[in-house]
Write a protein that holds these residues in place. Structure first.
Motif, PDB file in Angstrom:
ATOM      1  N   LYS A   9       0.839  -1.211   0.000  1.00  0.00           N
ATOM      2  CA  LYS A   9       0.000   0.000   0.000  1.00  0.00           C
ATOM      3  C   LYS A   9       0.871   1.256   0.000  1.00  0.00           C
ATOM      4  O   LYS A   9       0.565   2.224  -0.689  1.00  0.00           O
ATOM      5  CB  LYS A   9      -0.928   0.011   1.219  1.00  0.00           C
ATOM      6  N   LEU A  10       1.945   1.235   0.774  1.00  0.00           N
ATOM      7  CA  LEU A  10       2.851   2.381   0.820  1.00  0.00           C
ATOM      8  C   LEU A  10       3.542   2.585  -0.523  1.00  0.00           C
ATOM      9  O   LEU A  10       3.717   3.717  -0.980  1.00  0.00           O
ATOM     10  CB  LEU A  10       3.873   2.205   1.939  1.00  0.00           C
ATOM     11  N   ILE A  11       3.910   1.506  -1.166  1.00  0.00           N
ATOM     12  CA  ILE A  11       4.542   1.590  -2.483  1.00  0.00           C
ATOM     13  C   ILE A  11       3.556   2.167  -3.494  1.00  0.00           C
ATOM     14  O   ILE A  11       3.882   3.081  -4.253  1.00  0.00           O
ATOM     15  CB  ILE A  11       5.065   0.216  -2.937  1.00  0.00           C
ATOM     16  N   GLN A  12       2.332   1.656  -3.494  1.00  0.00           N
ATOM     17  CA  GLN A  12       1.323   2.149  -4.440  1.00  0.00           C
ATOM     18  C   GLN A  12       1.026   3.622  -4.233  1.00  0.00           C
ATOM     19  O   GLN A  12       0.754   4.342  -5.185  1.00  0.00           O
ATOM     20  CB  GLN A  12       0.048   1.323  -4.325  1.00  0.00           C
ATOM     21  N   ALA A  13       1.080   4.079  -2.997  1.00  0.00           N
ATOM     22  CA  ALA A  13       0.823   5.493  -2.696  1.00  0.00           C
ATOM     23  C   ALA A  13       2.072   6.344  -2.894  1.00  0.00           C
ATOM     24  O   ALA A  13       2.032   7.549  -2.682  1.00  0.00           O
ATOM     25  CB  ALA A  13       0.315   5.635  -1.263  1.00  0.00           C
ATOM     26  N   ARG A  14       3.163   5.707  -3.293  1.00  0.00           N
ATOM     27  CA  ARG A  14       4.448   6.372  -3.502  1.00  0.00           C
ATOM     28  C   ARG A  14       4.943   7.041  -2.223  1.00  0.00           C
ATOM     29  O   ARG A  14       5.446   8.156  -2.224  1.00  0.00           O
ATOM     30  CB  ARG A  14       4.373   7.340  -4.673  1.00  0.00           C
ATOM     31  N   ALA A  15       4.778   6.314  -1.115  1.00  0.00           N
ATOM     32  CA  ALA A  15       5.196   6.817   0.190  1.00  0.00           C
ATOM     33  C   ALA A  15       6.557   6.282   0.603  1.00  0.00           C
ATOM     34  O   ALA A  15       7.082   6.667   1.634  1.00  0.00           O
ATOM     35  CB  ALA A  15       4.158   6.434   1.248  1.00  0.00           C
ATOM     36  N   ILE A  16       7.118   5.379  -0.178  1.00  0.00           N
ATOM     37  CA  ILE A  16       8.409   4.777   0.158  1.00  0.00           C
ATOM     38  C   ILE A  16       9.418   5.127  -0.916  1.00  0.00           C
ATOM     39  O   ILE A  16       9.151   5.013  -2.106  1.00  0.00           O
ATOM     40  CB  ILE A  16       8.297   3.234   0.270  1.00  0.00           C
ATOM     41  N   TRP A  17      10.583   5.556  -0.465  1.00  0.00           N
ATOM     42  CA  TRP A  17      11.697   5.818  -1.383  1.00  0.00           C
ATOM     43  C   TRP A  17      12.588   4.605  -1.442  1.00  0.00           C
ATOM     44  O   TRP A  17      12.538   3.726  -0.608  1.00  0.00           O
ATOM     45  CB  TRP A  17      12.486   7.034  -0.917  1.00  0.00           C
ATOM     46  N   VAL A  18      13.441   4.634  -2.424  1.00  0.00           N
ATOM     47  CA  VAL A  18      14.378   3.546  -2.644  1.00  0.00           C
ATOM     48  C   VAL A  18      15.258   3.357  -1.417  1.00  0.00           C
ATOM     49  O   VAL A  18      15.684   4.323  -0.798  1.00  0.00           O
ATOM     50  CB  VAL A  18      15.274   3.861  -3.861  1.00  0.00           C
ATOM     51  N   SER A  19      15.518   2.136  -1.081  1.00  0.00           N
ATOM     52  CA  SER A  19      16.469   1.826  -0.016  1.00  0.00           C
ATOM     53  C   SER A  19      17.822   1.618  -0.670  1.00  0.00           C
ATOM     54  O   SER A  19      17.996   0.692  -1.453  1.00  0.00           O
ATOM     55  CB  SER A  19      16.049   0.553   0.717  1.00  0.00           C
ATOM     56  N   PRO A  20      18.791   2.472  -0.376  1.00  0.00           N
ATOM     57  CA  PRO A  20      20.085   2.340  -1.036  1.00  0.00           C
ATOM     58  C   PRO A  20      20.855   1.130  -0.531  1.00  0.00           C
ATOM     59  O   PRO A  20      20.669   0.685   0.595  1.00  0.00           O
ATOM     60  CB  PRO A  20      20.812   3.633  -0.638  1.00  0.00           C
ATOM     61  N   VAL A  21      21.694   0.622  -1.390  1.00  0.00           N
ATOM     62  CA  VAL A  21      22.624  -0.426  -0.990  1.00  0.00           C
ATOM     63  C   VAL A  21      23.868   0.287  -0.479  1.00  0.00           C
ATOM     64  O   VAL A  21      24.390   1.174  -1.145  1.00  0.00           O
ATOM     65  CB  VAL A  21      22.983  -1.346  -2.181  1.00  0.00           C
ATOM     66  N   ILE A  22      24.311  -0.070   0.692  1.00  0.00           N
ATOM     67  CA  ILE A  22      25.456   0.604   1.306  1.00  0.00           C
ATOM     68  C   ILE A  22      26.579  -0.407   1.512  1.00  0.00           C
ATOM     69  O   ILE A  22      26.359  -1.479   2.070  1.00  0.00           O
ATOM     70  CB  ILE A  22      25.054   1.243   2.651  1.00  0.00           C
TER      71      ILE A  22
END
Length: 167
Positions: free
Chosen positions: A93-106
């Motif tokens: 649901k958060l992804i569909q609402a564009r509420a989550i940003w990319v999690s970077p690989v560190i």
């Protein structure tokens, strides 16, 4: 009720809380852990808090807090959000609402046995300071100065936009 609806629709994820509520704290922590940055409205710190609490109850929030909205729609309270999280649909649901940003690989090169070689390779690629070295879509963006310059000029977010809401 109009104020609650207005606030709930201003951002992709919105949580109405009270600062003293431990469940509210847990739900906020869950959202942050999932990579979302919800708008938080603490009713006990808002002059209209009691009115908003009544409005939330009339929308079906029982208990009234925490009340979670995603994409402007009421999702539920703590119990509902936890159920959604357990079955995996909260993040969706958060992804569909564009509420989550990319999690970077560190990569912590000081912890990697090949770290010195990585550092030399980054320098050869053109990193003035070998760390931090930021890549977006496989392309070297640069180190701290370059990333901050992009951010201050308003150019960093457009670079990241295509990768928003990736899981």
């Amino acid at each position: 009720m109009d104020r609650v609806r207005d606030l709930a629709s201003r951002q992709a994820a919105v949580i109405f809380t009270k600062s003293s509520c431990c469940m509210c704290h847990s739900i906020k922590a869950l959202f942050y852990e999932l990579g979302a940055s919800p708008a938080i409205h603490e009713l006990d710190n808002d002059a209209s808090g009691r009115e908003m609490e009544r409005a939330l109850r009339s929308l079906g929030c029982n208990p009234s807090i925490p009340a979670v909205f995603i994409g402007g729609n009421f999702v539920g309270s703590a119990k509902d959000v936890i159920s959604l999280h357990v079955d995996g649909s909260l993040k969706q649901k958060l992804i569909q609402a564009r509420a989550i940003w990319v999690s970077p690989v560190i990569y912590e090169i000081d912890q990697d046995p090949e770290g010195r070689e990585m550092e030399k390779a980054l320098t050869r690629l053109g990193c003035n300071a070998p760390v931090p070295a930021v890549f977006i879509a496989g392309k070297l963006v640069g180190s701290t100065n370059e990333v901050m310059s992009l951010h201050l000029s308003g150019s960093l977010i457009p670079l990241l936009k295509p990768y928003q809401a990736l899981s």
